[in-house]
Design a protein around this motif. Sequence first.
Motif, PDB file in Angstrom:
ATOM      1  N   LEU A  40       0.825  -1.218  -0.067  1.00  0.00           N
ATOM      2  CA  LEU A  40      -0.080  -0.002   0.074  1.00  0.00           C
ATOM      3  C   LEU A  40       0.888   1.120   0.123  1.00  0.00           C
ATOM      4  O   LEU A  40       1.928   1.354   0.148  1.00  0.00           O
ATOM      5  CB  LEU A  40      -0.797  -0.101   1.580  1.00  0.00           C
ATOM      6  CG  LEU A  40      -1.806  -0.773   1.001  1.00  0.00           C
ATOM      7  CD1 LEU A  40      -2.540  -0.493   3.162  1.00  0.00           C
ATOM      8  CD2 LEU A  40      -2.537  -1.070   0.095  1.00  0.00           C
ATOM      9  N   VAL A  41       0.543   2.253  -0.449  1.00  0.00           N
ATOM     10  CA  VAL A  41       0.881   3.683  -0.872  1.00  0.00           C
ATOM     11  C   VAL A  41      -0.317   4.549  -0.985  1.00  0.00           C
ATOM     12  O   VAL A  41      -1.034   4.407  -0.972  1.00  0.00           O
ATOM     13  CB  VAL A  41       2.239   4.290  -1.768  1.00  0.00           C
ATOM     14  CG1 VAL A  41       3.126   2.978  -1.967  1.00  0.00           C
ATOM     15  CG2 VAL A  41       1.321   3.493  -3.350  1.00  0.00           C
ATOM     16  N   GLU A  42       0.457   5.980  -0.025  1.00  0.00           N
ATOM     17  CA  GLU A  42      -0.826   6.764  -0.101  1.00  0.00           C
ATOM     18  C   GLU A  42       0.184   8.737  -0.407  1.00  0.00           C
ATOM     19  O   GLU A  42       1.519   8.451  -0.417  1.00  0.00           O
ATOM     20  CB  GLU A  42      -1.074   7.031   1.414  1.00  0.00           C
ATOM     21  CG  GLU A  42      -0.135   6.874   2.498  1.00  0.00           C
ATOM     22  CD  GLU A  42      -0.894   7.016   4.073  1.00  0.00           C
ATOM     23  OE1 GLU A  42      -0.485   6.716   4.995  1.00  0.00           O
ATOM     24  OE2 GLU A  42      -2.505   6.106   3.670  1.00  0.00           O
ATOM     25  N   ALA A  43      -0.705   9.401  -0.270  1.00  0.00           N
ATOM     26  CA  ALA A  43       0.245  10.579  -0.552  1.00  0.00           C
ATOM     27  C   ALA A  43       1.158  10.825  -0.231  1.00  0.00           C
ATOM     28  O   ALA A  43       1.272  10.944   1.600  1.00  0.00           O
ATOM     29  CB  ALA A  43      -0.931  12.059  -0.026  1.00  0.00           C
ATOM     30  N   GLY A  44       2.094  11.619  -0.456  1.00  0.00           N
ATOM     31  CA  GLY A  44       3.919  11.970  -0.055  1.00  0.00           C
ATOM     32  C   GLY A  44       4.428  10.248  -0.279  1.00  0.00           C
ATOM     33  O   GLY A  44       5.914  10.823  -0.198  1.00  0.00           O
ATOM     34  N   ASP A  45       4.395   8.822  -0.836  1.00  0.00           N
ATOM     35  CA  ASP A  45       5.254   7.837  -1.309  1.00  0.00           C
ATOM     36  C   ASP A  45       5.479   7.535  -2.252  1.00  0.00           C
ATOM     37  O   ASP A  45       4.501   8.484  -3.548  1.00  0.00           O
ATOM     38  CB  ASP A  45       4.142   6.930  -0.966  1.00  0.00           C
ATOM     39  CG  ASP A  45       4.090   6.488   0.697  1.00  0.00           C
ATOM     40  OD1 ASP A  45       4.746   6.934   1.525  1.00  0.00           O
ATOM     41  OD2 ASP A  45       2.639   5.548   1.355  1.00  0.00           O
ATOM     42  N   ALA A  46       6.817   7.463  -3.246  1.00  0.00           N
ATOM     43  CA  ALA A  46       7.194   7.710  -3.867  1.00  0.00           C
ATOM     44  C   ALA A  46       7.123   6.127  -4.021  1.00  0.00           C
ATOM     45  O   ALA A  46       7.831   5.224  -3.348  1.00  0.00           O
ATOM     46  CB  ALA A  46       8.871   7.932  -3.986  1.00  0.00           C
ATOM     47  N   VAL A  47       6.820   5.624  -5.592  1.00  0.00           N
ATOM     48  CA  VAL A  47       7.600   4.024  -6.207  1.00  0.00           C
ATOM     49  C   VAL A  47       8.110   4.207  -6.876  1.00  0.00           C
ATOM     50  O   VAL A  47       8.427   4.769  -7.613  1.00  0.00           O
ATOM     51  CB  VAL A  47       5.957   3.077  -6.114  1.00  0.00           C
ATOM     52  CG1 VAL A  47       6.642   1.890  -6.754  1.00  0.00           C
ATOM     53  CG2 VAL A  47       5.427   3.527  -5.513  1.00  0.00           C
ATOM     54  N   TYR A  48       9.351   2.935  -6.851  1.00  0.00           N
ATOM     55  CA  TYR A  48      10.532   3.084  -8.161  1.00  0.00           C
ATOM     56  C   TYR A  48       9.964   2.178  -8.747  1.00  0.00           C
ATOM     57  O   TYR A  48      10.405   0.781  -7.837  1.00  0.00           O
ATOM     58  CB  TYR A  48      11.848   2.607  -7.813  1.00  0.00           C
ATOM     59  CG  TYR A  48      12.740   2.702  -8.727  1.00  0.00           C
ATOM     60  CD1 TYR A  48      13.223   3.382  -9.825  1.00  0.00           C
ATOM     61  CD2 TYR A  48      13.331   1.336  -9.140  1.00  0.00           C
ATOM     62  CE1 TYR A  48      14.060   3.049 -10.803  1.00  0.00           C
ATOM     63  CE2 TYR A  48      14.528   1.161  -9.769  1.00  0.00           C
ATOM     64  CZ  TYR A  48      14.142   1.533 -10.991  1.00  0.00           C
ATOM     65  OH  TYR A  48      15.425   1.811 -11.669  1.00  0.00           O
ATOM     66  N   VAL A  49      10.330   1.711  -9.810  1.00  0.00           N
ATOM     67  CA  VAL A  49      10.305   0.174 -10.875  1.00  0.00           C
ATOM     68  C   VAL A  49      11.273  -0.106 -11.714  1.00  0.00           C
ATOM     69  O   VAL A  49      11.076   1.298 -12.501  1.00  0.00           O
ATOM     70  CB  VAL A  49       8.658   0.617 -11.689  1.00  0.00           C
ATOM     71  CG1 VAL A  49       8.460  -0.503 -12.386  1.00  0.00           C
ATOM     72  CG2 VAL A  49       7.357   0.914 -11.069  1.00  0.00           C
ATOM     73  N   SER A  50      11.837  -1.252 -11.635  1.00  0.00           N
ATOM     74  CA  SER A  50      12.764  -1.573 -12.477  1.00  0.00           C
ATOM     75  C   SER A  50      12.616  -1.558 -14.109  1.00  0.00           C
ATOM     76  O   SER A  50      11.465  -2.241 -14.251  1.00  0.00           O
ATOM     77  CB  SER A  50      13.253  -1.957 -12.417  1.00  0.00           C
ATOM     78  OG  SER A  50      14.394  -2.337 -10.566  1.00  0.00           O
ATOM     79  N   PRO A  51      12.974  -1.127 -15.231  1.00  0.00           N
ATOM     80  CA  PRO A  51      12.951  -2.012 -16.803  1.00  0.00           C
ATOM     81  C   PRO A  51      12.340  -3.269 -16.126  1.00  0.00           C
ATOM     82  O   PRO A  51      13.034  -3.616 -16.046  1.00  0.00           O
ATOM     83  CB  PRO A  51      13.551  -1.292 -16.980  1.00  0.00           C
ATOM     84  CG  PRO A  51      14.875  -0.807 -16.484  1.00  0.00           C
ATOM     85  CD  PRO A  51      14.509  -0.681 -15.074  1.00  0.00           C
ATOM     86  N   ASP A  52      11.411  -3.673 -17.419  1.00  0.00           N
ATOM     87  CA  ASP A  52      10.765  -4.625 -17.700  1.00  0.00           C
ATOM     88  C   ASP A  52      10.416  -5.258 -16.121  1.00  0.00           C
ATOM     89  O   ASP A  52      10.051  -6.079 -16.418  1.00  0.00           O
ATOM     90  CB  ASP A  52      12.777  -5.213 -18.417  1.00  0.00           C
ATOM     91  CG  ASP A  52      12.659  -4.950 -19.219  1.00  0.00           C
ATOM     92  OD1 ASP A  52      11.987  -4.381 -20.492  1.00  0.00           O
ATOM     93  OD2 ASP A  52      13.043  -4.351 -19.475  1.00  0.00           O
TER      94      ASP A  52
END
Length: 110
Positions: free
Chosen positions: A66-78
């Motif tokens: 779960l993520v909410e306002a203020g959180d960041a999510v990094y996604v690697s390629p592929d």
Amino acid sequence: MESKFKKYKLNDDITMQVISYTEQMMTAKFWFTGKGFPSTHHHSNEETNVIVEGRFEATDGDRKFLVEAGDAVYVSPDVEHNLACLTPTGAFVSTWTPARKDLAKYAELA
């Protein structure tokens, strides 16, 4: 400051507006009025998402969290990924490097 790019309704739940676009990087804002995208997807770009409003279930490969306002999510390629909105409305800002060629058509000036 308003974006100089047009807003596009991607489906019943999602509106997108490019904030900046170069060949090296693209940034866009997404507004949700429902769950959003129907499934995960992947692409060869690095991606960072910053949640602006609401709560989302993030899928990053085999992980869900779960993520909410203020959180960041990094996604690697592929890597298969998605953000599903869990609140009536939500918003996040995404940045991709290099720019998403498949989304370049949405970088039309208003």
